[in-house]
Design a protein around this motif. Structure first.
Motif: not given
Lengths: 215, 215
Positions: B14-23, B48-53, B65-69
């Motif tokens: 139903e959902a994916v959790i993307l943790a902050d290890g290796d993308y 990382a997720h947003i950087a991958k588009g 850890s979330v970038l201000p923008e």
């Protein structure tokens, strides 16, 4: 812990075992790869090591993963052990112990398949119980096994995790979150030091993980 | 296991959790990142997720850890939880469960700091005991928690590891090396299937790891 504290903690290893996980990238493990006189490569790790322009002292494993050209060129330092009861790390430790080397730094033992990572981490406790000093350094931290007591110096705010291996009566001094008898792996993670000297005491065995970093 | 077998085993999260290890890099976890409608990113993983588009559905964590923008642009889906008793993965699971989502695939939960990897793996058992189905897929394998019995189909020769979480009377069928009551993490590693259907039974809980690969 910062690099200086980690180096003081590690001391002077007699040998490095380079396992076939992720090849080290952090300056600290690379320092040991370039300065410890005996570098024992587990099987496929020899390929990565040679590709980086370095030279193994020993290559140990079932031999399947060593590139054919290296197998010929390094025939004099190649130890093929085909038995399937132990993994390549165990074979490397056994070979070093047979040469009276019992103060070993393990590198490259995490990354890639996570079941190998778990096995390699738990083997540290196994060796510790046999009076073989094995520490595991990665690009992110240092695993060190202890019995009954661990005492260490590090800058206040250093990140440390505690993994219980059957010990009872865990007590901490100089840690932000007081310890208790941890039953699950996540329970002892993400602690930080609150004093320049910290201590964990227990009846039994536990593993500490010191995160690399500024503190 | 090959990709088709792993996909059948995972089913439809139903959902994916993307943790902050290796993308994730392997096509299989990337498939889920691109097809599951709810992608909950743990804190820094959102960057990382947003950087991958890609676009997160939810961002959960202590927010540091979330970038201000991104914090501004994604304010409507940002859930800041500052309490320090649980890690970001736990916070993400709790948020999904509060929305009646209990069939979750966890990605990006290994790599980087190994103490986080251990914590994340052990949390799977925690959720399993609370009837929340969480599987953890990495670039190298799949962790799945079980109670009492596990039965699965895979090509003969598939690599599997078993980690005991306090179970007794472990017995296997269709595995090359028969199981026993494993006490150390390394003891159940590096098994392979010897039949198209394999089974582990026990009194209690255990974790299986299916290596990705041709078999």
């Amino acid at each position: 812990m910062n690099n200086a504290h980690i180096r003081r903690f590690i001391g002077t290893p007699e040998a490095v075992i380079l396992a076939d996980g992720d090849y080290p990238q952090h300056p600290l493990p690379l320092h040991y790869l370039d300065s410890v006189p005996v570098i024992a490569c587990c099987d496929g790790a020899a390929n990565a090591h040679i590709a980086k322009g370095r030279r193994p002292s020993l290559i140990i494993g079932d031999g399947d993963s060593v590139l054919p050209e290296h197998r010929a060129a390094y025939a004099d330092i190649l130890y093929i052990e085909r038995e399937q009861e132990s993994n390549d790390l165990s074979k490397a430790v056994a070979l070093l112990v047979s040469r009276n080397i019992r103060n070993i730094l393990i590198l490259g033992a995490t990354g890639k398949r996570e079941d190998h990572t778990l096995a390699n981490i738990s083997l540290l406790m196994n060796y510790h119980r046999r009076q073989i000093r094995t520490l595991m350094l990665t690009d992110y931290g240092l695993f060190a096994p202890f019995s009954n007591i661990a005492r260490w110096q590090s800058p206040v705010g250093s990140r440390v995790s505690v993994f219980n291996f059957g010990a009872k009566n865990l007590v901490s001094r100089g840690l932000e979150y007081p310890l208790y008898d941890l039953e699950e792996w996540w329970q002892g993670t993400l602690n930080t030091t609150s004093a320049p000297e910290a201590e964990v005491s227990a009846d039994g065995d536990f593993l500490l993980y010191f995160a690399l970093g500024g503190r």
